[in-house]
Design a protein around this motif. Structure first.
Motif, PDB file in Angstrom:
ATOM      1  N   VAL A  40       0.973  -1.160   0.218  1.00 36.40           N
ATOM      2  CA  VAL A  40      -0.020  -0.204  -0.088  1.00 36.40           C
ATOM      3  C   VAL A  40       1.038   1.271   0.058  1.00 36.40           C
ATOM      4  CG1 VAL A  40      -1.670   1.299   1.277  1.00 36.40           C
ATOM      5  CG2 VAL A  40      -1.790  -1.283   1.123  1.00 36.40           C
ATOM      6  N   HIS A  41       1.789   1.182   0.668  1.00 36.99           N
ATOM      7  CA  HIS A  41       2.703   2.419   0.758  1.00 36.99           C
ATOM      8  C   HIS A  41       3.965   2.390   0.153  1.00 36.99           C
ATOM      9  CE1 HIS A  41       0.162   3.856   4.064  1.00 36.99           C
ATOM     10  NE2 HIS A  41       0.066   2.757   4.543  1.00 36.99           N
ATOM     11  N   GLN A  42       4.154   1.164  -0.830  1.00 34.56           N
ATOM     12  CA  GLN A  42       5.287   1.242  -1.537  1.00 34.56           C
ATOM     13  C   GLN A  42       6.495   1.374  -0.991  1.00 34.56           C
ATOM     14  OE1 GLN A  42       2.581   3.679  -3.667  1.00 34.56           O
ATOM     15  NE2 GLN A  42       2.231   1.297  -3.982  1.00 34.56           N
ATOM     16  N   HIS A  43       6.858   0.953   0.470  1.00 31.74           N
ATOM     17  CA  HIS A  43       7.989   0.670   1.275  1.00 31.74           C
ATOM     18  C   HIS A  43       8.842  -0.435   0.847  1.00 31.74           C
ATOM     19  CE1 HIS A  43       7.417   3.886   3.970  1.00 31.74           C
ATOM     20  NE2 HIS A  43       6.284   3.492   4.246  1.00 31.74           N
ATOM     21  N   GLN A  44      10.045  -0.407   0.694  1.00 36.86           N
ATOM     22  CA  GLN A  44      11.096  -1.521   0.545  1.00 36.86           C
ATOM     23  C   GLN A  44      10.957  -2.302   1.745  1.00 36.86           C
ATOM     24  OE1 GLN A  44      12.652  -2.340  -2.296  1.00 36.86           O
ATOM     25  NE2 GLN A  44      11.627  -0.265  -3.302  1.00 36.86           N
ATOM     26  N   ASP A  45      10.933  -3.498   1.515  1.00 38.25           N
ATOM     27  CA  ASP A  45      11.004  -4.534   2.873  1.00 38.25           C
ATOM     28  C   ASP A  45      12.551  -4.738   3.175  1.00 38.25           C
ATOM     29  OD1 ASP A  45      11.135  -6.712   4.646  1.00 38.25           O
ATOM     30  OD2 ASP A  45      10.069  -8.071   3.523  1.00 38.25           O
ATOM     31  N   THR A  46      12.726  -3.828   4.341  1.00 40.11           N
ATOM     32  CA  THR A  46      14.108  -3.764   4.765  1.00 40.11           C
ATOM     33  C   THR A  46      14.117  -3.971   6.150  1.00 40.11           C
ATOM     34  OG1 THR A  46      13.951  -1.505   5.270  1.00 40.11           O
ATOM     35  CG2 THR A  46      15.008  -2.062   3.003  1.00 40.11           C
ATOM     36  N   PRO A  47      15.374  -4.423   6.894  1.00 38.40           N
ATOM     37  CA  PRO A  47      15.458  -4.556   8.277  1.00 38.40           C
ATOM     38  C   PRO A  47      15.047  -3.185   8.952  1.00 38.40           C
ATOM     39  CG  PRO A  47      17.667  -5.569   7.160  1.00 38.40           C
ATOM     40  CD  PRO A  47      16.605  -4.870   6.024  1.00 38.40           C
ATOM     41  N   GLU A  48      15.410  -1.921   8.217  1.00 35.62           N
ATOM     42  CA  GLU A  48      15.037  -0.711   8.898  1.00 35.62           C
ATOM     43  C   GLU A  48      13.639  -0.530   8.862  1.00 35.62           C
ATOM     44  OE1 GLU A  48      17.314  -1.168   6.395  1.00 35.62           O
ATOM     45  OE2 GLU A  48      19.177  -1.005   7.583  1.00 35.62           O
ATOM     46  N   LEU A  49      12.965  -0.894   7.957  1.00 31.84           N
ATOM     47  CA  LEU A  49      11.398  -0.696   7.746  1.00 31.84           C
ATOM     48  C   LEU A  49      10.948  -1.502   9.006  1.00 31.84           C
ATOM     49  CD1 LEU A  49       8.940   0.033   6.444  1.00 31.84           C
ATOM     50  CD2 LEU A  49       8.914  -2.029   5.163  1.00 31.84           C
ATOM     51  N   ARG A  50      11.516  -2.908   9.145  1.00 34.15           N
ATOM     52  CA  ARG A  50      10.879  -3.825  10.030  1.00 34.15           C
ATOM     53  C   ARG A  50      11.136  -3.236  11.669  1.00 34.15           C
ATOM     54  NH1 ARG A  50       9.952  -9.207   8.849  1.00 34.15           N
ATOM     55  NH2 ARG A  50       9.589  -9.166   6.331  1.00 34.15           N
ATOM     56  N   SER A  51      12.294  -2.675  11.714  1.00 31.29           N
ATOM     57  CA  SER A  51      12.526  -1.965  13.048  1.00 31.29           C
ATOM     58  C   SER A  51      11.687  -0.744  13.287  1.00 31.29           C
ATOM     59  CB  SER A  51      13.961  -1.676  13.257  1.00 31.29           C
ATOM     60  OG  SER A  51      14.571  -0.779  12.380  1.00 31.29           O
ATOM     61  N   GLN A  52      11.695  -0.152  12.296  1.00 31.27           N
ATOM     62  CA  GLN A  52      10.718   1.146  12.428  1.00 31.27           C
ATOM     63  C   GLN A  52       9.227   0.856  12.738  1.00 31.27           C
ATOM     64  OE1 GLN A  52      10.270   3.506   8.763  1.00 31.27           O
ATOM     65  NE2 GLN A  52      10.104   5.478   9.955  1.00 31.27           N
ATOM     66  N   LEU A  53       8.585  -0.349  11.957  1.00 33.81           N
ATOM     67  CA  LEU A  53       7.638  -0.541  12.123  1.00 33.81           C
ATOM     68  C   LEU A  53       7.232  -1.125  13.711  1.00 33.81           C
ATOM     69  CD1 LEU A  53       6.573  -2.693   9.083  1.00 33.81           C
ATOM     70  CD2 LEU A  53       5.480  -0.408   9.862  1.00 33.81           C
ATOM     71  N   LYS A  54       8.280  -2.020  14.272  1.00 26.97           N
ATOM     72  CA  LYS A  54       8.114  -2.650  15.557  1.00 26.97           C
ATOM     73  C   LYS A  54       7.656  -1.349  16.699  1.00 26.97           C
ATOM     74  CE  LYS A  54      10.621  -6.994  15.428  1.00 26.97           C
ATOM     75  NZ  LYS A  54      11.704  -7.626  15.881  1.00 26.97           N
ATOM     76  N   THR A  55       8.422  -0.298  16.359  1.00 27.61           N
ATOM     77  CA  THR A  55       8.508   0.919  17.390  1.00 27.61           C
ATOM     78  C   THR A  55       6.824   1.481  17.253  1.00 27.61           C
ATOM     79  OG1 THR A  55       8.887   2.739  15.757  1.00 27.61           O
ATOM     80  CG2 THR A  55      10.849   1.511  17.013  1.00 27.61           C
ATOM     81  N   LEU A  56       6.239   1.242  16.343  1.00 27.75           N
ATOM     82  CA  LEU A  56       4.774   1.759  16.156  1.00 27.75           C
ATOM     83  C   LEU A  56       3.774   0.604  16.703  1.00 27.75           C
ATOM     84  CD1 LEU A  56       5.071   3.339  12.443  1.00 27.75           C
ATOM     85  CD2 LEU A  56       4.943   4.302  14.650  1.00 27.75           C
ATOM     86  N   PHE A  57       4.253  -0.451  17.048  1.00 29.09           N
ATOM     87  CA  PHE A  57       3.361  -1.538  17.769  1.00 29.09           C
ATOM     88  C   PHE A  57       2.759  -0.809  19.082  1.00 29.09           C
ATOM     89  CE2 PHE A  57       5.083  -5.569  15.588  1.00 29.09           C
ATOM     90  CZ  PHE A  57       4.925  -4.820  14.280  1.00 29.09           C
ATOM     91  N   LYS A  58       1.338  -1.098  19.276  1.00 27.47           N
ATOM     92  CA  LYS A  58       0.894  -0.910  20.634  1.00 27.47           C
ATOM     93  C   LYS A  58       0.027  -1.979  21.213  1.00 27.47           C
ATOM     94  CE  LYS A  58       0.262   4.134  19.704  1.00 27.47           C
ATOM     95  NZ  LYS A  58       0.264   4.576  18.254  1.00 27.47           N
ATOM     96  N   GLU A  59       0.251  -1.915  22.578  1.00 29.42           N
ATOM     97  CA  GLU A  59      -0.673  -3.210  23.207  1.00 29.42           C
ATOM     98  C   GLU A  59      -2.325  -2.753  22.905  1.00 29.42           C
ATOM     99  OE1 GLU A  59       0.573  -5.676  24.650  1.00 29.42           O
ATOM    100  OE2 GLU A  59       2.728  -5.040  24.562  1.00 29.42           O
ATOM    101  N   GLY A  60      -2.894  -3.985  23.040  1.00 30.62           N
ATOM    102  CA  GLY A  60      -4.439  -3.751  22.926  1.00 30.62           C
ATOM    103  C   GLY A  60      -4.935  -4.169  21.636  1.00 30.62           C
ATOM    104  N   ALA A  61      -6.153  -3.301  21.608  1.00 27.39           N
ATOM    105  CA  ALA A  61      -6.995  -3.395  20.169  1.00 27.39           C
ATOM    106  C   ALA A  61      -7.187  -1.836  19.890  1.00 27.39           C
ATOM    107  CB  ALA A  61      -8.230  -3.808  20.584  1.00 27.39           C
ATOM    108  N   PRO A  62      -6.973  -1.816  18.462  1.00 24.47           N
ATOM    109  CA  PRO A  62      -7.200  -0.526  17.803  1.00 24.47           C
ATOM    110  C   PRO A  62      -8.399   0.344  18.400  1.00 24.47           C
ATOM    111  CG  PRO A  62      -6.923  -2.130  16.107  1.00 24.47           C
ATOM    112  CD  PRO A  62      -7.203  -2.859  17.410  1.00 24.47           C
ATOM    113  N   PRO A  63      -8.369   1.591  18.538  1.00 23.10           N
ATOM    114  CA  PRO A  63      -9.574   2.345  19.005  1.00 23.10           C
ATOM    115  C   PRO A  63     -10.321   2.217  17.874  1.00 23.10           C
ATOM    116  CG  PRO A  63      -7.573   3.834  18.731  1.00 23.10           C
ATOM    117  CD  PRO A  63      -7.134   2.319  18.481  1.00 23.10           C
ATOM    118  N   ALA A  64     -11.882   2.285  18.343  1.00 24.69           N
ATOM    119  CA  ALA A  64     -12.924   2.143  17.537  1.00 24.69           C
ATOM    120  C   ALA A  64     -12.946   3.690  16.753  1.00 24.69           C
ATOM    121  CB  ALA A  64     -14.249   1.933  18.018  1.00 24.69           C
TER     122      ALA A  64
END
Ligand SMILES: [Zn+2]
Length: 64
Positions: A40-64
């Motif tokens: 969707v966002h045309q990113h490259q699948d790189t270790p940098e992308l993966r570590s960046q995505l991990k920093t955006l993870f949150k606990e619980g469920a998405p707010p409605a």
């Protein structure tokens, strides 16, 4: 282990993407998030992308 999620609305994007992904494990969520970022966002699948995505993870469920 609680549920984890990533919400594209928290992620600055010129596309104003509103997709939220959730999973029970960080590995599952990371795979889904990487696929979404690449397709969707045309990113490259790189270790940098993966570590960046991990920093955006949150606990619980998405707010409605
Ligand atoms: Zn998105």
């Amino acid at each position: 282990m609680g549920r984890k999620y990533i919400d594209c609305r928290d992620y600055p994007s010129e596309m104003h993407c509103t997709v939220a992904l959730s999973a029970d494990t960080e590995d599952e969520l990371l795979e889904a998030a990487v696929q979404h970022a690449v397709q969707v966002h045309q990113h490259q699948d790189t270790p940098e992308l993966r570590s960046q995505l991990k920093t955006l993870f949150k606990e619980g469920a998405p707010p409605a």
